[in-house]
Write a protein that holds these residues in place. Sequence first.
Motif, mmCIF file in Angstrom:
data_model
loop_
_atom_site.group_PDB
_atom_site.id
_atom_site.type_symbol
_atom_site.label_atom_id
_atom_site.label_comp_id
_atom_site.label_asym_id
_atom_site.label_seq_id
_atom_site.Cartn_x
_atom_site.Cartn_y
_atom_site.Cartn_z
ATOM 1 N N TYR A 18 32.069 16.379 44.078
ATOM 2 C CA TYR A 18 32.731 16.170 45.372
ATOM 3 C C TYR A 18 32.882 17.511 46.100
ATOM 4 N N LEU A 19 33.353 18.533 45.368
ATOM 5 C CA LEU A 19 33.591 19.829 46.003
ATOM 6 C C LEU A 19 32.308 20.406 46.588
ATOM 7 N N TYR A 25 30.214 17.098 48.960
ATOM 8 C CA TYR A 25 30.902 16.448 50.088
ATOM 9 C C TYR A 25 31.922 17.373 50.737
ATOM 10 N N LEU A 31 40.492 20.709 52.189
ATOM 11 C CA LEU A 31 40.876 19.989 50.978
ATOM 12 C C LEU A 31 40.114 20.526 49.765
ATOM 13 N N GLU A 76 38.770 23.442 49.401
ATOM 14 C CA GLU A 76 39.223 24.799 49.080
ATOM 15 C C GLU A 76 40.532 24.770 48.291
ATOM 16 N N ILE A 77 41.439 23.858 48.694
ATOM 17 C CA ILE A 77 42.716 23.759 47.977
ATOM 18 C C ILE A 77 42.472 23.340 46.531
ATOM 19 N N ILE A 78 41.591 22.350 46.345
ATOM 20 C CA ILE A 78 41.318 21.884 44.976
ATOM 21 C C ILE A 78 40.712 23.016 44.156
ATOM 22 N N ASP A 126 41.188 26.284 44.576
ATOM 23 C CA ASP A 126 42.236 27.273 44.276
ATOM 24 C C ASP A 126 43.149 26.791 43.164
ATOM 25 N N ILE A 127 43.599 25.526 43.279
ATOM 26 C CA ILE A 127 44.510 24.995 42.260
ATOM 27 C C ILE A 127 43.821 24.971 40.894
ATOM 28 N N ASP A 150 41.429 26.960 39.855
ATOM 29 C CA ASP A 150 41.349 28.334 39.367
ATOM 30 C C ASP A 150 42.670 28.751 38.724
ATOM 31 N N ARG A 207 35.006 23.619 38.076
ATOM 32 C CA ARG A 207 34.610 24.836 38.778
ATOM 33 C C ARG A 207 33.184 25.257 38.452
ATOM 34 N N THR A 220 33.887 10.229 43.496
ATOM 35 C CA THR A 220 34.038 11.675 43.276
ATOM 36 C C THR A 220 35.285 12.194 43.984
ATOM 37 N N LYS A 227 45.022 35.990 42.707
ATOM 38 C CA LYS A 227 43.906 35.275 43.311
ATOM 39 C C LYS A 227 43.896 35.410 44.829
#
Lengths: 280, 286
Positions: free
Chosen positions: A91-92, A95, A101, A103-105, A107-108, A110, A154, B13, B275
Amino acid sequence: MTHTQKRIVVNNVVMVLSALSALVGMGFLFWILGVLVLNGIDALNWAIFVNEGAPPGYEESGLKHAMIGQLYIVGVATFFGVPLGILAGTYLSEYGQKAKLAEIIRDISDIMMSAPSIVIGAFVYAIIVAPMGHFSGWAGSVALTIIMLPIILRTTDDMLNLVPSTLREAAFALGAPKYKVIIQIVYRGAKAGILTGVLLGVARVAGETAPLLFTSFNDNFLNTDMMEPMASLTVTMYNYATSPYEDWQKLGWAAAFILSMFILGLNIIGRIFLLKKRGK
Amino acid sequence: MSAIVDKFFFYLTRTIALGILLIVAWIFVELFNNSLDSIQAFGFDFITEDKWAPNLEKFGALPAIYGSVISTFLAMLLAIPLAIGVAIFLSELAPAKLKTPFGVSIELLAAIPSVIYGMWGLFYFVPIIRDAFGGVGISMLTAGIVLSIMILPFIAAVTRDAMNTTPDILKESAYALGGTKWDVIKDIVIPYAKAGIIGSFILALGRAIGETMAVTFVMGNVHRISADLTQPATSIPVTLANEFNEADSGLYYSSLFELSLLLLVISFTIISIAKFYFLRRKRIGA
């Protein structure tokens, strides 16, 4: 002393210090490795692979229960963690791309990759162990799945990103729908990379001890019922190493050796895959 | 038909990706809910009270917080100079033939489970501390040193990676001006890779503070604040690992959950700083 000479002297001093610290650092690390290998090989024998736990003092105690328990717990975590992680990573990369959204996923995830694993254990205790009223293999697997997910996600994201977009465009031009492009073109192009990510992810969770302490707990005998507490090499190692009995400590070293070889093996295989891909 | 499958795959997904956020939020909520009893009973005193007495139903987290901070500080203090040395050696000094095998072995050592570092510490390092400083050998100092050895490969590997991002052309220009290796490292490589290097130190700090198994063996789980580093001590993860399965009352459990929440918040904050502040800038600059 001229300025140039001074610079050369300072340079030499720093280089010697750097080489020394490399020596000291590597010295400690090879000390640990040496201890692990020597004690491990010393403790290894056939009985370890065929016998279950026994009270201290018994010759025939082994680690079969812990090895099989470990395979169950890590296997189930892999079974759930790998497909879920790959799909979320898909998805990252395919899509979400640069959307907020996604980018947030990223970061979280990581952050979660470096978050303390013992806290995941406490969380799983609260949601599974406490309501069930007892420890279970499932709880251990769930904890490891949560730890594995961000790692797989990731690496999948990164690896899919490396697939050239011209390949996707060529497939789209032939009229393929997006899911077909992803499954037949993108996944195929990123196969080696994803596999490396999976191997490293499994290697990482296989060495986790803290999240298993109060989820899968331990068992001195062979148990293949995931609803019950289950032995693992890591928790067994912890319990045996902190016990006062010499033969248990020895078994602890054997467990440490077997587990380390498994994890180093996965790491080396994963690296070879990646190198092969780069070589092409 | 194809369009339906296409939509399905997209939503599948997306749902799973969103699920990750949900799990993280759930972890915070669940830990908070389970901490409520303790938060209500002790309030803010929980983190300033230095008495941890389960038999009296009195729980203060200060010794554990103190232990976490001091042991991590010790570990960073010992590991950072060594790691910088190793990183300089790996990226600038080692002959080309040695670079790869050395680099790979450092990375493989970073993959060894922390429980093994803890075991080594208990059997081989505790006696050394005991002989050198007396006492039982299980102490804050032992924990700090074992922790520093555990995070050394990680810091060295990421510092080396950060240093390797320096473009060769910059280094070559400096050498052409007559710079020595150290001139080039101090005036070119370190300034160029500064954000990445500091970011990796902070990331390592975030990891070290939550590390459980490497220190549980050698710290002793004694809830006492002592300035003497050779005394047994405790830290948040050590307390959790030792006491979670022994807790026998609701308040005890709740206090342990509050400790977990505290640890999660601390490491989340540290890792986020690494980060967002340091490592992000590197990405844009690179």
